[in-house]
Design a protein around this motif. Structure first.
Motif, PDB file in Angstrom:
ATOM      1  N   ASP A 155       0.865  -1.176   0.000  1.00 21.41           N
ATOM      2  CA  ASP A 155       0.000   0.000   0.000  1.00 21.41           C
ATOM      3  C   ASP A 155       0.902   1.227   0.000  1.00 21.41           C
ATOM      4  OD1 ASP A 155      -2.689  -1.135   0.206  1.00 21.41           O
ATOM      5  OD2 ASP A 155      -2.052  -1.850   2.172  1.00 21.41           O
ATOM      6  N   MET A 156       0.616   2.155  -0.882  1.00 23.25           N
ATOM      7  CA  MET A 156       1.496   3.306  -1.059  1.00 23.25           C
ATOM      8  C   MET A 156       0.999   4.480  -0.218  1.00 23.25           C
ATOM      9  SD  MET A 156       4.317   4.012  -2.650  1.00 23.25           S
ATOM     10  CE  MET A 156       4.481   3.116  -4.201  1.00 23.25           C
ATOM     11  N   TYR A 157       1.591   4.639   0.970  1.00 24.77           N
ATOM     12  CA  TYR A 157       1.281   5.775   1.822  1.00 24.77           C
ATOM     13  C   TYR A 157       2.169   6.964   1.434  1.00 24.77           C
ATOM     14  CZ  TYR A 157      -1.170   2.416   4.787  1.00 24.77           C
ATOM     15  OH  TYR A 157      -2.019   1.453   5.253  1.00 24.77           O
ATOM     16  N   ARG A 158       1.671   8.145   1.696  1.00 22.27           N
ATOM     17  CA  ARG A 158       2.385   9.358   1.277  1.00 22.27           C
ATOM     18  C   ARG A 158       3.793   9.421   1.850  1.00 22.27           C
ATOM     19  NH1 ARG A 158      -0.567  14.979   2.259  1.00 22.27           N
ATOM     20  NH2 ARG A 158      -2.002  13.942   0.793  1.00 22.27           N
ATOM     21  N   ARG A 159       3.932   9.002   3.115  1.00 24.24           N
ATOM     22  CA  ARG A 159       5.227   9.150   3.781  1.00 24.24           C
ATOM     23  C   ARG A 159       6.312   8.268   3.199  1.00 24.24           C
ATOM     24  NH1 ARG A 159       4.343   7.343   9.886  1.00 24.24           N
ATOM     25  NH2 ARG A 159       2.493   8.623   9.589  1.00 24.24           N
ATOM     26  N   GLU A 161       6.243   7.203  -0.263  1.00 28.17           N
ATOM     27  CA  GLU A 161       6.228   7.227  -1.729  1.00 28.17           C
ATOM     28  C   GLU A 161       7.619   7.476  -2.304  1.00 28.17           C
ATOM     29  OE1 GLU A 161       3.423  10.002  -3.211  1.00 28.17           O
ATOM     30  OE2 GLU A 161       1.671   8.798  -2.672  1.00 28.17           O
ATOM     31  N   LYS A 162       8.344   8.449  -1.753  1.00 28.57           N
ATOM     32  CA  LYS A 162       9.664   8.809  -2.285  1.00 28.57           C
ATOM     33  C   LYS A 162      10.630   7.637  -2.174  1.00 28.57           C
ATOM     34  CE  LYS A 162      13.259  12.350  -1.904  1.00 28.57           C
ATOM     35  NZ  LYS A 162      13.677  13.601  -1.201  1.00 28.57           N
ATOM     36  N   ARG A 163      10.656   6.968  -1.002  1.00 34.95           N
ATOM     37  CA  ARG A 163      11.577   5.845  -0.805  1.00 34.95           C
ATOM     38  C   ARG A 163      11.218   4.667  -1.698  1.00 34.95           C
ATOM     39  NH1 ARG A 163      10.562   3.887   4.017  1.00 34.95           N
ATOM     40  NH2 ARG A 163       9.008   5.396   4.659  1.00 34.95           N
ATOM     41  N   SER A 164       9.924   4.405  -1.846  1.00 30.06           N
ATOM     42  CA  SER A 164       9.497   3.286  -2.687  1.00 30.06           C
ATOM     43  C   SER A 164       9.853   3.522  -4.146  1.00 30.06           C
ATOM     44  CB  SER A 164       7.989   3.064  -2.534  1.00 30.06           C
ATOM     45  OG  SER A 164       7.665   2.670  -1.220  1.00 30.06           O
ATOM     46  N   ARG A 165       9.629   4.731  -4.603  1.00 27.57           N
ATOM     47  CA  ARG A 165       9.956   5.048  -5.998  1.00 27.57           C
ATOM     48  C   ARG A 165      11.457   4.978  -6.233  1.00 27.57           C
ATOM     49  NH1 ARG A 165       5.614   9.268  -5.753  1.00 27.57           N
ATOM     50  NH2 ARG A 165       3.818   8.336  -6.816  1.00 27.57           N
ATOM     51  N   ALA A 166      12.246   5.439  -5.261  1.00 30.29           N
ATOM     52  CA  ALA A 166      13.703   5.372  -5.388  1.00 30.29           C
ATOM     53  C   ALA A 166      14.180   3.927  -5.473  1.00 30.29           C
ATOM     54  CB  ALA A 166      14.363   6.080  -4.207  1.00 30.29           C
ATOM     55  N   CYS A 170       6.509  -0.737  -6.709  1.00 31.40           N
ATOM     56  CA  CYS A 170       5.165  -0.193  -6.761  1.00 31.40           C
ATOM     57  C   CYS A 170       4.172  -1.287  -6.388  1.00 31.40           C
ATOM     58  CB  CYS A 170       4.864   0.372  -8.147  1.00 31.40           C
ATOM     59  SG  CYS A 170       4.883  -0.898  -9.445  1.00 31.40           S
ATOM     60  N   PRO A 171       2.926  -0.929  -6.078  1.00 32.60           N
ATOM     61  CA  PRO A 171       1.927  -1.941  -5.746  1.00 32.60           C
ATOM     62  C   PRO A 171       1.497  -2.717  -6.984  1.00 32.60           C
ATOM     63  CG  PRO A 171       1.293   0.236  -4.921  1.00 32.60           C
ATOM     64  CD  PRO A 171       2.413   0.440  -5.888  1.00 32.60           C
ATOM     65  N   PRO A 172       1.151  -3.991  -6.837  1.00 33.32           N
ATOM     66  CA  PRO A 172       0.586  -4.732  -7.956  1.00 33.32           C
ATOM     67  C   PRO A 172      -0.856  -4.316  -8.204  1.00 33.32           C
ATOM     68  CG  PRO A 172       0.641  -6.121  -5.998  1.00 33.32           C
ATOM     69  CD  PRO A 172       1.318  -4.825  -5.635  1.00 33.32           C
ATOM     70  N   CYS A 261       8.156   0.728   4.068  1.00 30.98           N
ATOM     71  CA  CYS A 261       7.662   0.831   5.448  1.00 30.98           C
ATOM     72  C   CYS A 261       6.785   2.062   5.651  1.00 30.98           C
ATOM     73  CB  CYS A 261       8.826   0.852   6.425  1.00 30.98           C
ATOM     74  SG  CYS A 261       8.292   0.870   8.150  1.00 30.98           S
ATOM     75  N   TYR A 262       5.602   1.844   6.218  1.00 40.50           N
ATOM     76  CA  TYR A 262       4.692   2.943   6.531  1.00 40.50           C
ATOM     77  C   TYR A 262       5.016   3.583   7.888  1.00 40.50           C
ATOM     78  CZ  TYR A 262       2.542  -0.572   9.558  1.00 40.50           C
ATOM     79  OH  TYR A 262       2.334  -1.534  10.517  1.00 40.50           O
ATOM     80  N   ALA A 263       5.857   2.926   8.687  1.00 44.67           N
ATOM     81  CA  ALA A 263       6.073   3.358  10.068  1.00 44.67           C
ATOM     82  C   ALA A 263       7.302   4.243  10.246  1.00 44.67           C
ATOM     83  CB  ALA A 263       6.194   2.128  10.978  1.00 44.67           C
ATOM     84  N   GLY A 264       8.033   4.517   9.181  1.00 48.61           N
ATOM     85  CA  GLY A 264       9.253   5.313   9.304  1.00 48.61           C
ATOM     86  C   GLY A 264      10.458   4.413   9.415  1.00 48.61           C
ATOM     87  N   SER A 265      11.558   4.797   8.783  1.00 47.58           N
ATOM     88  CA  SER A 265      12.705   3.908   8.721  1.00 47.58           C
ATOM     89  C   SER A 265      13.975   4.614   9.179  1.00 47.58           C
ATOM     90  CB  SER A 265      12.898   3.387   7.294  1.00 47.58           C
ATOM     91  OG  SER A 265      13.178   4.453   6.414  1.00 47.58           O
ATOM     92  N   ARG A 266      15.074   3.870   9.125  1.00 49.97           N
ATOM     93  CA  ARG A 266      16.376   4.357   9.558  1.00 49.97           C
ATOM     94  C   ARG A 266      16.740   5.659   8.845  1.00 49.97           C
ATOM     95  NH1 ARG A 266      20.969   0.112   8.744  1.00 49.97           N
ATOM     96  NH2 ARG A 266      20.486   0.585   6.575  1.00 49.97           N
TER      97      ARG A 266
END
Length: 281
Positions: A155-159, A161-166, A170-172, A261-266
């Motif tokens: 699930d693509m949460y706003r927080r 999006e940048k890390r996932s795209r980098a 992406c979601p299926p 991660c939706y919860a925030g990462s390192r």
């Protein structure tokens, strides 16, 4: 009361000495993530806790703490994927994580170690065929060590999006979800593993994949040898089947760097941690 340890961070991997200290003291203080001035005291003695649900990518610490945990019913949601460093950064080698999974199953029983293949992401080398091959390889290695696998899709949460795209993930889409459901189901049946989905609107019952409950009062009841009654958790997504629980983690404190991660990462500026504090941070 069921205590979740934790959807918000990986307590077993990074904060287990703190958690064991909280057990000895019998309480923990938790800030409301939406209002940090609001503080809740959660009593952790066996009289108040029906059971713990641990969430982790590397819960090796639980093996060393079984004596301290003995008074409590508990089980582990253990995430094992096969992604590379660009998607799941900072994890121990996959082989070591599989060995810890097996050791926990040997020590606790296979029903108390639930495999999570979560989340399913697509992009770059992470194709449908890659997931089919990776899931099949992991299922073979975990055959006999777990009776259940929970799957979910990114699930693509706003927080994030940048890390996932980098990371190029992406979601299926729905057709891709159904393809994965059918492919995974065939593998799981062959390995004697029950497949369930986590908080997914799409139905995969045609492939024998039911909607799961990651916080499962029924499983905790089986572990405890007595009925644990809990209402549905109204604070989660509509499709979530979890029983109500109290989460004692803190967002933004996990030291892994997972792109999904939706919860925030390192690297997100984690607040300080004191092992002896009643607060995690």
């Amino acid at each position: 009361m069921i205590v979740s340890v934790s959807r918000r961070t990986d307590v077993p991997a990074f904060y287990f000495p703190w958690f064991l200290g909280r057990l000895r003291e019998g309480r923990v203080l938790v800030r409301n993530p939406m209002n940090h001035r609001q503080i809740r005291q959660v009593l952790l003695d066996p009289e108040h806790v029906d059971g713990f649900v641990f969430w982790s990518k590397y819960p090796a610490s639980v093996l060393e703490a079984r004596a301290a945990l003995e008074p409590y019913p508990y089980y582990i949601q253990y995430t094992l994927n096969g992604y590379g460093e660009e998607v799941e950064g900072g994890l121990p080698p996959l082989e070591r994580r599989i060995q810890v999974f097996r050791s926990l199953a040997d020590a606790l029983g296979r029903d108390r170690v639930v495999w999570r293949y979560d989340p399913v992401c697509l992009g770059g080398r992470y194709t449908l065929s890659w997931h089919e091959e990776t899931f099949g390889r992991l299922a073979e290695l975990l055959e006999g060590y777990t009776g259940r696998c929970v799957i979910s899709f990114l699930d693509m949460y706003r927080r994030m999006e940048k890390r996932s795209r980098a990371a190029g993930i992406c979601p299926p889409g729905q057709e891709e979800m159904m393809w994965i459901g059918e492919a995974f189901s065939c593998i799981a049946v062959d390995k004697g593993i029950l497949l369930e989905s986590c908080a997914e609107e799409v139905s995969m019952e045609a492939f024998g994949i039911g909607k799961g409950a990651c916080i499962d009062a029924g499983l905790l009841s089986a572990v405890a040898g007595r009925e644990i009654v809990a209402k549905k958790d109204r604070n989660q997504r509509t499709a979530c089947g979890c029983a109500a629980s109290v989460d004692i983690g803190v967002y933004g404190t996990c030291r892994y760097a997972c792109a999904y991660c939706y919860a925030g990462s390192r690297g997100a500026g984690r607040p300080p941690h004191d092992t002896d504090s009643p607060f995690l941070t």
